[in-house]
Design a protein around this motif. Structure first.
Motif, PDB file in Angstrom:
ATOM      1  N   ILE A  30       0.562  -1.225  -0.019  1.00 34.29           N
ATOM      2  CA  ILE A  30       0.050   0.015   0.163  1.00 34.29           C
ATOM      3  C   ILE A  30       0.895   1.347   0.068  1.00 34.29           C
ATOM      4  CG2 ILE A  30      -1.492   1.536   1.403  1.00 34.29           C
ATOM      5  CD1 ILE A  30      -2.801  -1.389   2.289  1.00 34.29           C
ATOM      6  N   GLU A  31       1.941   1.362   0.574  1.00 32.72           N
ATOM      7  CA  GLU A  31       2.831   2.491   1.102  1.00 32.72           C
ATOM      8  C   GLU A  31       3.403   2.665  -0.403  1.00 32.72           C
ATOM      9  OE1 GLU A  31       4.308   5.972   2.143  1.00 32.72           O
ATOM     10  OE2 GLU A  31       2.511   4.788   3.354  1.00 32.72           O
ATOM     11  N   GLY A  32       3.905   1.465  -1.010  1.00 27.09           N
ATOM     12  CA  GLY A  32       4.563   1.761  -2.220  1.00 27.09           C
ATOM     13  C   GLY A  32       3.693   2.246  -3.311  1.00 27.09           C
ATOM     14  N   ARG A  33       2.134   2.186  -3.245  1.00 30.52           N
ATOM     15  CA  ARG A  33       1.357   2.287  -4.269  1.00 30.52           C
ATOM     16  C   ARG A  33       0.878   3.864  -3.965  1.00 30.52           C
ATOM     17  NH1 ARG A  33      -2.170  -1.156  -7.162  1.00 30.52           N
ATOM     18  NH2 ARG A  33      -0.552  -2.650  -6.987  1.00 30.52           N
ATOM     19  N   VAL A  34       0.665   4.131  -2.841  1.00 29.84           N
ATOM     20  CA  VAL A  34      -0.103   5.479  -2.347  1.00 29.84           C
ATOM     21  C   VAL A  34       1.043   6.624  -2.214  1.00 29.84           C
ATOM     22  CG1 VAL A  34      -2.265   4.495  -1.391  1.00 29.84           C
ATOM     23  CG2 VAL A  34      -0.469   5.034  -0.006  1.00 29.84           C
ATOM     24  N   ARG A  35       2.151   6.310  -1.794  1.00 26.99           N
ATOM     25  CA  ARG A  35       3.433   7.087  -1.667  1.00 26.99           C
ATOM     26  C   ARG A  35       2.889   8.310  -0.704  1.00 26.99           C
ATOM     27  NH1 ARG A  35       6.623   5.101  -5.087  1.00 26.99           N
ATOM     28  NH2 ARG A  35       5.834   4.661  -7.093  1.00 26.99           N
ATOM     29  N   GLY A  36       2.439   7.982   0.551  1.00 24.34           N
ATOM     30  CA  GLY A  36       2.336   9.167   1.773  1.00 24.34           C
ATOM     31  C   GLY A  36       0.999   9.427   1.600  1.00 24.34           C
ATOM     32  N   ARG A  37      -0.049   9.160   0.798  1.00 20.13           N
ATOM     33  CA  ARG A  37      -1.635   9.581   0.916  1.00 20.13           C
ATOM     34  C   ARG A  37      -2.317   8.982   1.795  1.00 20.13           C
ATOM     35  NH1 ARG A  37      -2.451   9.821  -5.459  1.00 20.13           N
ATOM     36  NH2 ARG A  37      -0.800   8.507  -5.499  1.00 20.13           N
TER      37      ARG A  37
END
Length: 86
Positions: A30-37
């Motif tokens: 998830i973190e890789g996909r949303v990049r801080g969102r």
């Protein structure tokens, strides 16, 4: 000011290590996909479901997190998305 977010990995002592590993993989995906969102992201893997918790500013970010979790090939459990938007 930079965006700050937290990722909580792991679970209370005595939990199943396989579930902890799956939760960590989902969180990383998830973190890789949303990049801080997604802020305060936390994934809980139980015997019968996977629960996503955290905060997002947009419904799009919430959807990206959900799709990232569903993309894992070995994930056969139902997904409950409790990420709040606002």
């Amino acid at each position: 000011m930079a965006n700050v977010h937290q990722i909580y990995v792991g679970s209370p002592p005595g939990r199943d290590e396989a579930k902890d590993a799956l939760a960590a993989r989902i969180e990383a995906r998830i973190e890789g996909r949303v990049r801080g969102r997604i802020y305060s992201l936390h994934v809980i893997c139980s015997d019968d479901s996977i629960i996503l918790r955290g905060r997002a500013r947009t419904y799009y970010a919430k959807q990206l997190a959900q799709e990232a979790a569903l993309d894992l090939p070995d994930n056969a459990l139902p997904l409950i998305n409790e990420i709040t938007v606002g």
